[in-house]
Design an enzyme around this catalytic site. Structure first.
Site, short mmCIF file in Angstrom:
data_model
loop_
_atom_site.label_atom_id
_atom_site.label_comp_id
_atom_site.label_asym_id
_atom_site.label_seq_id
_atom_site.Cartn_x
_atom_site.Cartn_y
_atom_site.Cartn_z
N TYR A 264 -12.35 8.90 9.20
CA TYR A 264 -11.20 9.33 8.42
C TYR A 264 -11.66 9.98 7.12
O TYR A 264 -12.63 9.56 6.51
CB TYR A 264 -10.33 8.11 8.07
CG TYR A 264 -9.87 7.33 9.26
CD1 TYR A 264 -9.73 7.95 10.50
CD2 TYR A 264 -9.55 5.98 9.16
CE1 TYR A 264 -9.29 7.23 11.61
CE2 TYR A 264 -9.11 5.27 10.25
CZ TYR A 264 -9.00 5.89 11.47
OH TYR A 264 -8.57 5.19 12.56
N GLU B 153 6.27 -13.50 3.08
CA GLU B 153 7.32 -12.61 3.63
C GLU B 153 8.33 -12.18 2.57
O GLU B 153 9.09 -11.23 2.80
CB GLU B 153 8.01 -13.30 4.81
CG GLU B 153 7.07 -13.41 6.03
CD GLU B 153 7.63 -14.25 7.16
OE1 GLU B 153 8.35 -15.23 6.86
OE2 GLU B 153 7.34 -13.93 8.32
#
Ligand code: NI
Length: 388
Positions: free
Chosen positions: A294, A368
């Site tokens: 990348y 979360e």
């Protein structure tokens, strides 16, 4: 006043995320993951859903008036890691784990789709939601999507990565290079084996390998400006099996990280020259496989200003930090290579909350309660850029 995070579907995002976490799939194998994303999207209005490459899911939301096209991207793949995280919803695919948080990225983008898909009349332009497979494995799913034309009609692209060691509610970004180009090389040195008692009859690939590695380690200190960043690390040196035999061959593998295109090219040239010179000097031959991975993510200045403005609304100015340049790789670079874009970091917890394990660690865990922040950032960017 209602903030954007307050309208994010947190219960849904937790449900989607836990399902994805239980059913992780490796890069280029995200068949069930893509099906699940499509199933969730089917419940939302005003979307055109398609697959541009294998296991990718693209959802288009066309606003009530024409305008720019803004892409939001989440990666969806998992890693070949045996999960050891302290969660109630561990991986049910043995040896595969969402250890980089791409399950959370997917759930947060789905949350943004759910909210934005009901706001068609308030949008001038098009939102392109990209659920991208294979972030973890070069050539990477982003490159394939770009080759298939995903960016052709896009004006700007945004993405985020969750970080397990940054408090929930923090957003980090920086202008310019944000991740490193990551290249990999594999070198096979062909020498000539001999008994250990007769080195004069050998071309010793171990000694040649040692000399090569020592010289490679001089590149960063002697050929690269102290104002540039670069890493060369050797991760494999294999040769021989026993005490008294000089082997025929040796194998060396390493990784090269840079965040400047000229430095990237000059390091590759130096590595090739050093290997060639040392092998010639000792009458060895070699086979070098230098794989360009990348490129570096480059955060566009205007796009990053938009991220900063959105973050100010979502978390407040005092909770924005300047992300350090990282020497890790990220295939979001395939998008910023062709279109202006910006990639930002989302705080996902602290060590005190049990989240001190970095991405790709078997105990990787996040909180979360960062989901409304991440999905809120996606939604806020669209409201800011395409809102009417
Ligand atoms: Ni990742």
């Amino acid at each position: 006043m209602t903030t954007i995070q307050e309208i994010m579907p947190q219960t849904d995002m937790i449900k989607w995320r836990r399902h994805l976490h239980r059913h992780p799939e490796l890069s280029f194998h995200e068949v069930e993951t893509a099906k699940y994303i499509k199933k969730v999207l089917a419940d939302f209005p005003n979307l055109e859903v398609s697959s541009l490459t294998e296991n990718s899911v693209i959802a288009l939301l066309k606003g009530s008036k024409p305008g720019k096209t803004i892409a939001l991207r989440a990666d969806i793949d998992a890693l070949p890691i045996v999960e050891e995280a302290d969660v109630d919803f561990p991986s049910e695919n043995p040896g595969v784990m969402h250890a980089c948080g791409h399950d959370t990225h997917t759930a947060m983008l789905l949350g943004a789709v759910k909210v934005l898909s009901t706001m068609q009349d308030k949008i001038a332009g098009t939102v392109k939601f990209i659920f991208q497979p294979a972030e973890e494995e070069p050539p990477g799913g982003a490159k394939l999507l770009v080759e298939a034309g995903v960016m052709d009609d896009v004006d700007m692209v945004f993405g985020l990565h969750i970080a397990p060691n940054i408090p929930v509610g923090m957003i980090g970004t920086r202008k310019g290079p944000a991740s490193a180009a990551s290249d990999v090389f594999t070198l096979k040195i062909q020498g000539k084996g001999s008994h250990g008692s007769t080195p004069e009859l050998s071309v010793d690939p171990i000694m040649i390998g040692v000399e090569i590695i020592n010289n490679l380690n001089n590149i960063v200190s002697r050929n690269i400006s102290p104002f540039d960043n670069a890493v060369i690390s050797i991760g494999e040196f294999n040769a021989g099996k026993t005490a008294n035999v000089i082997p025929d061959t040796a194998q060396i593998q390493g990784t090269v990280r840079t965040n400047n295109k000229e430095v990237r090219v000059s390091i590759q040239k130096r590595i090739e020259a050093i290997i060639d010179g040392i092998c010639k000097m000792y009458d060895a031959t070699y086979d070098l496989d230098y794989l360009l991975g990348y490129s570096e993510v480059n955060n566009d200045s205007d796009a990053t200003d938009l991220v900063l403005a959105a973050a100010e609304k979502v978390v407040g100015k005092e909770r924005i930090f300047e992300a350090p340049k990282m020497m890790g790789g990220e295939d979001f670079s395939a998008y910023t290579d062709v279109k202006p874009g910006s990639f930002f970091i989302l705080g996902g917890g602290t060590a005190a909350q049990g989240c001190g394990y970095m991405n790709h660690h078997p105990k990787f865990k996040i909180m979360e309660d960062c989901f409304p922040v991440g999905s809120g950032m996606h939604a806020q960017l669209i409201v800011d850029i395409l809102g009417q």
